[in-house]
Write a protein that holds these residues in place. Structure first.
Motif, mmCIF file in Angstrom:
data_model
loop_
_atom_site.group_PDB
_atom_site.id
_atom_site.type_symbol
_atom_site.label_atom_id
_atom_site.label_comp_id
_atom_site.label_asym_id
_atom_site.label_seq_id
_atom_site.Cartn_x
_atom_site.Cartn_y
_atom_site.Cartn_z
ATOM 1 N N ALA A 13 1.000 -0.954 0.508
ATOM 2 C CA ALA A 13 -0.255 0.458 0.080
ATOM 3 C C ALA A 13 0.475 1.345 0.067
ATOM 4 O O ALA A 13 1.865 0.882 0.714
ATOM 5 C CB ALA A 13 -1.169 0.115 1.033
ATOM 6 N N ALA A 14 0.504 2.073 -0.655
ATOM 7 C CA ALA A 14 1.035 3.703 -0.651
ATOM 8 C C ALA A 14 1.404 4.352 0.910
ATOM 9 O O ALA A 14 2.350 4.984 1.068
ATOM 10 C CB ALA A 14 0.358 4.232 -1.544
ATOM 11 N N ALA A 15 0.520 3.913 1.375
ATOM 12 C CA ALA A 15 0.749 4.298 2.422
ATOM 13 C C ALA A 15 1.498 4.448 3.456
ATOM 14 O O ALA A 15 2.021 4.651 4.042
ATOM 15 C CB ALA A 15 -0.978 4.250 2.984
ATOM 16 N N ASP A 16 1.709 2.685 3.060
ATOM 17 C CA ASP A 16 2.569 1.957 4.460
ATOM 18 C C ASP A 16 3.679 2.544 3.819
ATOM 19 O O ASP A 16 4.722 2.562 4.608
ATOM 20 C CB ASP A 16 2.301 0.624 4.043
ATOM 21 C CG ASP A 16 1.142 -0.241 4.418
ATOM 22 O OD1 ASP A 16 0.594 0.594 5.637
ATOM 23 O OD2 ASP A 16 0.323 -1.598 4.324
ATOM 24 N N LYS A 61 11.661 12.684 -7.579
ATOM 25 C CA LYS A 61 10.811 11.977 -8.837
ATOM 26 C C LYS A 61 9.992 11.013 -7.511
ATOM 27 O O LYS A 61 8.926 11.028 -7.790
ATOM 28 C CB LYS A 61 11.702 11.505 -9.212
ATOM 29 C CG LYS A 61 10.926 10.482 -10.154
ATOM 30 C CD LYS A 61 12.199 10.142 -12.233
ATOM 31 C CE LYS A 61 10.804 9.275 -12.702
ATOM 32 N NZ LYS A 61 11.718 8.751 -13.875
ATOM 33 N N PHE A 62 11.165 10.321 -6.824
ATOM 34 C CA PHE A 62 10.926 9.027 -6.304
ATOM 35 C C PHE A 62 9.253 9.550 -5.228
ATOM 36 O O PHE A 62 8.323 8.495 -4.793
ATOM 37 C CB PHE A 62 11.007 8.513 -4.975
ATOM 38 C CG PHE A 62 11.305 7.275 -4.182
ATOM 39 C CD1 PHE A 62 11.085 6.205 -4.719
ATOM 40 C CD2 PHE A 62 10.263 7.448 -2.954
ATOM 41 C CE1 PHE A 62 11.221 4.697 -4.261
ATOM 42 C CE2 PHE A 62 10.611 6.225 -2.704
ATOM 43 C CZ PHE A 62 10.631 4.931 -2.871
ATOM 44 N N THR A 63 9.869 10.862 -4.589
ATOM 45 C CA THR A 63 8.304 10.758 -3.605
ATOM 46 C C THR A 63 6.817 11.534 -4.373
ATOM 47 O O THR A 63 5.836 10.446 -3.331
ATOM 48 C CB THR A 63 8.848 12.068 -2.565
ATOM 49 O OG1 THR A 63 9.919 11.392 -2.003
ATOM 50 C CG2 THR A 63 8.114 12.606 -1.591
ATOM 51 N N ARG A 64 6.895 12.200 -5.245
ATOM 52 C CA ARG A 64 6.081 12.750 -6.562
ATOM 53 C C ARG A 64 5.141 11.404 -6.349
ATOM 54 O O ARG A 64 4.300 11.125 -5.971
ATOM 55 C CB ARG A 64 6.349 12.980 -7.259
ATOM 56 C CG ARG A 64 6.794 14.922 -7.269
ATOM 57 C CD ARG A 64 6.652 15.771 -7.745
ATOM 58 N NE ARG A 64 7.494 15.390 -8.474
ATOM 59 C CZ ARG A 64 8.883 16.020 -8.315
ATOM 60 N NH1 ARG A 64 9.040 16.566 -7.804
ATOM 61 N NH2 ARG A 64 10.246 16.100 -9.748
ATOM 62 N N GLN A 65 5.975 9.996 -7.039
ATOM 63 C CA GLN A 65 5.352 9.190 -7.412
ATOM 64 C C GLN A 65 4.364 8.195 -6.882
ATOM 65 O O GLN A 65 3.271 7.838 -6.422
ATOM 66 C CB GLN A 65 6.614 8.099 -7.927
ATOM 67 C CG GLN A 65 6.937 8.561 -9.900
ATOM 68 C CD GLN A 65 8.333 7.726 -9.900
ATOM 69 O OE1 GLN A 65 8.732 7.122 -9.703
ATOM 70 N NE2 GLN A 65 8.224 7.952 -11.730
#
Length: 167
Positions: free
Chosen positions: A49-52, A103-107
């Motif tokens: 999950a993106a949140a995790d 880029k990693f963080t935005r993705q």
């Protein structure tokens, strides 16, 4: 340079035996911090999950900034001026590596929005707000032991996550 020389027990002139210029010292310090941050990205789970995954990223970053006070104060203080204080090749190299982090963080934020885990976000605003929080921690946080650092990590991680999670 005087403070640096005193800290390492050398005279200022001797520093130039190891570094050809002040900008070389600055580049190494900044480069080390960018590399440390990029290493953290490798510790974020690639799946799930993106949140995790975002929670893991925030925790890792807060843990890092809580232990590197002096280096990160200099890093964030000098970052806006790298094009003026470093030669072009060094500045371009740092910006390229910082772009990888961004880029990693935005993705990751975008993946959370698409999955419905995060509310609709202005990705750049949120990313730079997180960076702002991380940048200021070294200015005020002084660990009073492991418990204080754990509390900081928990509180700031929850603070960021509560700001982006869909309710």
């Amino acid at each position: 340079m005087d403070l640096l020389a005193d800290t390492v027990g050398l005279n200022k002139g001797t520093l130039y035996h190891y570094y050809p210029s002040k900008s070389a010292i600055l580049y190494e310090l900044m480069s080390d911090q960018v590399d440390a941050t990029l290493d953290l990205l490798g510790r974020v789970p690639r799946t799930g999950a993106a949140a995790d995954r975002m929670r893991a990223l925030i925790r890792l970053q807060v843990e890092h900034v809580a232990t590197k006070q002096d280096e990160l104060v200099v890093f964030f203080q000098e970052l806006p001026w790298v094009e003026q204080h470093l030669d072009e090749e060094q500045a371009v190299d740092l910006r390229r590596r910082i772009d990888r982090y961004e880029k990693f963080t935005r993705q990751l934020l975008s993946a959370g929005v698409r999955a419905g885990e995060f509310r609709e976000l202005n990705l750049n605003m949120v990313m730079y707000s997180i960076i702002g929080i991380l940048a200021y921690v070294p200015n005020w946080f002084r660990a009073g032991g492991r418990k204080a650092q754990e509390t900081l990590v928990d509180e700031l991680t929850d603070f960021v996550m509560n700001g982006i999670l869909r309710r």
